[in-house]
Scaffold this motif. Structure first.
Motif, short mmCIF file in Angstrom:
data_model
loop_
_atom_site.label_atom_id
_atom_site.label_comp_id
_atom_site.label_asym_id
_atom_site.label_seq_id
_atom_site.Cartn_x
_atom_site.Cartn_y
_atom_site.Cartn_z
N ASP A 34 0.82 -1.21 0.00
CA ASP A 34 0.00 0.00 0.00
C ASP A 34 0.86 1.26 0.00
O ASP A 34 0.50 2.25 -0.62
N ILE A 35 1.98 1.23 0.70
CA ILE A 35 2.88 2.38 0.75
C ILE A 35 3.95 2.18 -0.32
O ILE A 35 5.03 1.62 -0.05
N LYS A 36 3.66 2.60 -1.51
CA LYS A 36 4.52 2.30 -2.66
C LYS A 36 5.85 3.05 -2.58
O LYS A 36 5.90 4.24 -2.31
N GLY A 37 6.93 2.32 -2.83
CA GLY A 37 8.24 2.91 -2.97
C GLY A 37 8.83 3.47 -1.70
O GLY A 37 9.79 4.25 -1.75
N LYS A 38 8.29 3.08 -0.54
CA LYS A 38 8.76 3.63 0.73
C LYS A 38 9.05 2.52 1.73
O LYS A 38 8.63 2.56 2.87
N ARG A 39 9.81 1.52 1.31
CA ARG A 39 10.08 0.39 2.18
C ARG A 39 10.89 0.80 3.41
O ARG A 39 10.67 0.27 4.51
N GLU A 40 11.81 1.73 3.26
CA GLU A 40 12.59 2.17 4.42
C GLU A 40 11.69 2.85 5.45
O GLU A 40 11.85 2.65 6.66
N VAL A 41 10.73 3.64 4.99
CA VAL A 41 9.78 4.29 5.90
C VAL A 41 8.94 3.24 6.61
O VAL A 41 8.70 3.32 7.82
N VAL A 42 8.49 2.23 5.86
CA VAL A 42 7.69 1.15 6.44
C VAL A 42 8.49 0.42 7.52
O VAL A 42 7.98 0.16 8.63
N ASN A 43 9.72 0.08 7.21
CA ASN A 43 10.56 -0.64 8.18
C ASN A 43 10.80 0.20 9.44
O ASN A 43 10.79 -0.33 10.55
N THR A 44 11.03 1.48 9.25
CA THR A 44 11.27 2.36 10.39
C THR A 44 10.04 2.44 11.29
O THR A 44 10.14 2.37 12.52
N ALA A 45 8.86 2.58 10.68
CA ALA A 45 7.62 2.63 11.47
C ALA A 45 7.39 1.32 12.21
O ALA A 45 6.96 1.32 13.38
N LEU A 46 7.69 0.20 11.58
CA LEU A 46 7.51 -1.10 12.22
C LEU A 46 8.50 -1.28 13.37
O LEU A 46 8.15 -1.82 14.43
N ILE A 47 9.74 -0.84 13.18
CA ILE A 47 10.72 -0.90 14.26
C ILE A 47 10.26 -0.07 15.45
O ILE A 47 10.40 -0.48 16.61
#
Length: 329
Positions: A34-47
């Protein structure tokens, strides 16, 4: 009876870091749909969530700030609540209120949207400081006190607050005490060309695509949180953490540096980062990887430094460059 309960109750086995990393990747893959092209942002939020922290997202409208909270909740299999912060919002609209029940002649507490696993505080700086402060207790102590009664919130629990750093009309600055309670601050940023094309393709039929799938549940997330807390931290890393946070307080042009709470937050996210990397020990790299997101928003500059164009990010990067990194674990 207590002895019998202790003898018959067995704690579940600790979650191996390899399984932690596998679950982390699966959750990130789902949210990234759903959050296209922002895997680093996704990982940071999950951390941030697995470190039992809270997230402040600052960016312009339309880049997917609110989508992060919703997508995380769906992937994790937990509920989420949205609070649209406005000037007329009351603290009771956030925490809940006690209502007198005439049938049984008792007051009954009706919980507010803060009693969700993931709470989206949308445009948090548009509410008055009094309403903003309604989140202070729950963000620190994970409970809400109403009429002298403390009500614990469920776990996992994370506040994801958004604000627009460009439009300042009709907004209130976040109190310093509340800023310090946000474990991390990040920006989403515009997607790259390929990702933005993919976003447009999903909108071609006039309907928003929601491909996020539930890949875990609250119990499994709790196991991951416990596993992150067991990640080993050696004395050299503790020393490095203290020297980093202390260095932010002595940089010229800094009015207020990172607090001890900031050091605790950096320790927790470093543990979660190490576990997500499949390691059961923290290295200085884990600390450096997220130091800017954890420390920068806690650094207050003097007026002269701000006029000169310096930022909290500049201060933290300078501290990272000048602080010696310990060898080994």
């Amino acid at each position: 009876m207590t002895l019998t309960t202790q003898e018959t109750t067995q704690a579940p086995p600790p979650l191996p870091v390899a399984e932690f990393a596998h679950r982390f990747t699966a959750i990130g893959d789902s949210v990234a749909q759903d959050i296209k092209g922002k895997r680093e942002v996704v990982n940071t939020a999950l951390i941030c969530l697995l470190a039992e922290g809270h997230l402040l997202v600052e960016d312009v409208p339309g880049v997917g700030k609110t989508s992060i909270a919703r997508a995380l909740a769906v992937a994790l299999g937990v509920n989420w609540g949205r609070i649209q912060f406005t000037p007329d919002l009351l603290p009771s609209d956030v925490t809940g209120v006690s209502i007198f029940n005439q049938r049984n002649q008792e007051f009954q507490f009706r919980p507010g949207p803060v009693f969700s696993s993931i709470v989206l505080a949308d445009e948090i700086n548009r509410a008055s400081p009094k309403t903003q402060s309604a989140l202070l207790e729950v963000m620190e102590e994970r409970q809400v006190t109403v009429d002298g009664v403390a009500y614990p919130v469920r776990r996992p629990f994370m506040v994801v607050a958004t604000q627009n750093p460009v439009e300042m009309d009709g907004t209130y600055a976040l109190p310093e005490a509340q800023i310090d309670r946000f474990t991390m601050r990040l920006t989403v940023g515009y997607p790259d060309h390929t990702a933005e094309m993919e976003v447009l393709r999903t909108q071609a039929n006039g309907h928003r695509a929601r491909p996020v799938h539930t890949v875990t549940d609250a119990t499994a997330v709790g196991e991951m949180i416990a596993a992150a807390q067991r990640v080993h931290v050696g004395d050299p890393v503790y020393d490095y953490l203290v020297r980093l946070t202390a260095a932010t307080r002595t940089v010229p042009g800094v009015r207020l540096g990172a607090s001890p709470r900031a050091g605790i937050a950096l320790l927790r996210v470093a543990r979660a980062h190490a576990a997500a990397s499949g390691r059961d020990f923290v290295t200085p790299h884990d600390v450096k990887a997220l130091a800017v997101q954890v420390l920068a928003h806690r650094v207050l500059l003097t007026a002269e430094a701000q006029v000169g164009g310096r930022s909290g990010e500049d201060v933290v990067r300078a501290v990272l460059a000048s602080t010696p990194v310990p060898d080994g674990r």
